[in-house]
Design an enzyme around this catalytic site. Sequence first.
Site, PDB file in Angstrom:
ATOM      1  N   SER A 154       0.786  -1.036  -0.076  1.00 25.03           N
ATOM      2  CA  SER A 154       0.050  -0.072   0.098  1.00 25.03           C
ATOM      3  C   SER A 154       0.708   1.282   0.065  1.00 25.03           C
ATOM      4  O   SER A 154       2.124   1.165   0.225  1.00 25.03           O
ATOM      5  CB  SER A 154      -1.021   0.111   1.293  1.00 25.03           C
ATOM      6  OG  SER A 154      -0.182   0.329   2.439  1.00 25.03           O
ATOM      7  N   LYS A 155       0.197   2.204  -0.099  1.00 20.92           N
ATOM      8  CA  LYS A 155       0.770   3.499  -0.098  1.00 20.92           C
ATOM      9  C   LYS A 155       1.690   3.953   0.740  1.00 20.92           C
ATOM     10  O   LYS A 155       2.904   4.356   0.634  1.00 20.92           O
ATOM     11  CB  LYS A 155      -0.308   4.596  -0.214  1.00 20.92           C
ATOM     12  CG  LYS A 155      -0.962   5.329  -1.379  1.00 20.92           C
ATOM     13  CD  LYS A 155      -2.029   6.216  -1.005  1.00 20.92           C
ATOM     14  CE  LYS A 155      -2.964   6.261  -2.153  1.00 20.92           C
ATOM     15  NZ  LYS A 155      -3.853   7.543  -2.112  1.00 20.92           N
ATOM     16  N   ARG A 156       1.332   3.715   2.200  1.00 24.04           N
ATOM     17  CA  ARG A 156       2.246   3.916   3.087  1.00 24.04           C
ATOM     18  C   ARG A 156       3.583   3.263   3.322  1.00 24.04           C
ATOM     19  O   ARG A 156       4.620   3.625   3.836  1.00 24.04           O
ATOM     20  CB  ARG A 156       1.240   3.390   4.526  1.00 24.04           C
ATOM     21  CG  ARG A 156       0.253   4.337   4.670  1.00 24.04           C
ATOM     22  CD  ARG A 156       0.551   5.702   5.542  1.00 24.04           C
ATOM     23  NE  ARG A 156      -0.570   6.604   5.291  1.00 24.04           N
ATOM     24  CZ  ARG A 156      -1.687   6.465   5.288  1.00 24.04           C
ATOM     25  NH1 ARG A 156      -2.260   5.454   5.602  1.00 24.04           N
ATOM     26  NH2 ARG A 156      -2.508   7.663   5.095  1.00 24.04           N
ATOM     27  N   ASP A 157       3.542   1.864   2.734  1.00 27.25           N
ATOM     28  CA  ASP A 157       4.636   1.258   2.964  1.00 27.25           C
ATOM     29  C   ASP A 157       6.154   1.822   2.522  1.00 27.25           C
ATOM     30  O   ASP A 157       7.043   1.639   3.111  1.00 27.25           O
ATOM     31  CB  ASP A 157       4.595  -0.113   2.288  1.00 27.25           C
ATOM     32  CG  ASP A 157       3.494  -0.941   2.618  1.00 27.25           C
ATOM     33  OD1 ASP A 157       3.168  -0.982   3.963  1.00 27.25           O
ATOM     34  OD2 ASP A 157       2.590  -1.517   1.988  1.00 27.25           O
TER      35      ASP A 157
END
Length: 512
Positions: free
Chosen positions: A266-269
């Site tokens: 995901s984006k956060r990774d």
Amino acid sequence: MENNAKIRVRFAPSPTGPLHIGGLRTALFNYLFTKHNGGDFLLRIEDTDQSRYVPGAEEYIMEALGWCGIGIDEGPREGGIHAPYRQSERKALYAAYARQLIDSGHAYYAFDTPEELDALRTNAEAHGGTFTYDNSTRVGLKNSLTMIESEWQKLLDAGVHYVVRFKMPENRVVEEMDLVRGHVQFNTDQLDDKVLFKSDGMPTYHLANVVDDHLMEITHVIRGEEWLPSVPLHILLYEAFGWKATMPQFAHLPLILKPVGKGKLSKRDGDQLGFPVFPLAWKDPATGEIYRGYREDGYLPDGLINMLSLLGWNPGTEQEIFSMEQLIGSFTLDRVGKSGSRFDPEKTRWFNHQYLIRHSDDELARSFGPFLEAKGIDVPFELVVRVTGLVKERCHFVNEIWEQGFFFFKAPESYDEKIVSKRWKEGVPGMMAEIAGFFGTVGIWKAGDIKEPFSQFVTENGWNFGTIMNSLRLCLVGGSFGPDIFEICEIIGREETVARIDRAVKIIPVAL
RNA sequence: GGUCUGUUCAUCUAAGGGUUAGGAUUCAAGAUUUUCAUUCUUGCCAUAGGGGUUCGAAUCCCCUACAGACUACCA
């Protein structure tokens, strides 16, 4: 499906944000598959949800594909015989298809409001169950199946909001031969009456997708595994429209998982683990948040593509380095795996190094240009090319050319303390000063011509070679790294070499 | 919860009933580089568990465990 129909595939992202690495791989596999078979690659923008539309996302997608070398045959920008390629511009078309399904008894009008449905769901949850709009519940809800025609026609005429739902048949087994997963089957009793057409006049993904794939003569639908559960709905839609004979074949790709922990990437990774998840940097227009990109972080697109190609696919040989052309030549769907793969930033780094050393100095120097510019360095291109050639082997990323070779462009501003305490002992500054003097006497200022007399000079003085070389390096680059010392001398020039030694002698305190 | 899908070294993966289970990345050691990095060599490390079928199973079947996706008027 026709035997000799030309292969046509589409990548159909929805412009709700930047394309991420998983989407990019889906695009890549579509591209490789169709090019392997001499087919066409289309880009279709699925912007049927106006509320999620993000400005700039569409441009981002195109730019990212372009950067990666994924060429589009038909699309919003390229045009094509099935234009437009943006679903919002095809809006007028879908209502008729929804209507066709209603007329043939495959779909119906539903007048339940979102609030009513929400209430049903929360109520069901409160009793430990779940609410689904399906063949068991639709008989008790407000729709054109439970009302007499004059009644629902009146609602329609009055402009009451409605959706069109698919009338899922009872107890039917729908089978699919998936090109990646093999035979899969579903029982329609487990499925609900999906909304096909929304109250805002837009189709949902399912309707628009099937209609457009049919109209655009798509032969193969290659998409992420998250779509597998909607396969039966889609097949039933093709059937309902009478398009079963030309229905595309499906291939559902395994997911890309987080490097560590649970779930899909995901984006956060990226922020947490220190690697980009987007091909290009992206600034969220709503929050102003900035996400890093592979391009801006100094990755080479062909290295990224190569790494991505091997995530879920393998050639069956031990070859690992593939150009796009070679990938096209080797890629087949039957060598795509079924299980999800963890994304590995380390391997991406390794691939990038492989491509870095394979690229020409010239090409690399050009990619490095913007990084130099950002540092406020303006030097002749030939110098950048030469430096690039000297340091590229020790770099993993384009921007590392700076870290590995900044001293070619400007004098070091500080000296590595560890190296200072290890090398800059009593007596060393004196030796360095003598070397500076000696450099003044050297004839031709070329790496090869400096080395010999230099060695002789050191030997004559009875100095320790290791001390001299490392200290000299400290003076010139500020630490213990970098390519051949005489190459450095030659490139920065005699004057600068001497100046750097003088400066070091003057300002570095002697270590005890 | 339900439906569907999956499970080989830490990671990406090969091996479509018979191999000492192969390669790559990471990691470790050595060599090279009078630096660092690269490179080279070597090493460590795997068939989720349990039942079958079979002369023989990573491979076929069943169960369990674990993981993932989906379950919106989002795609």
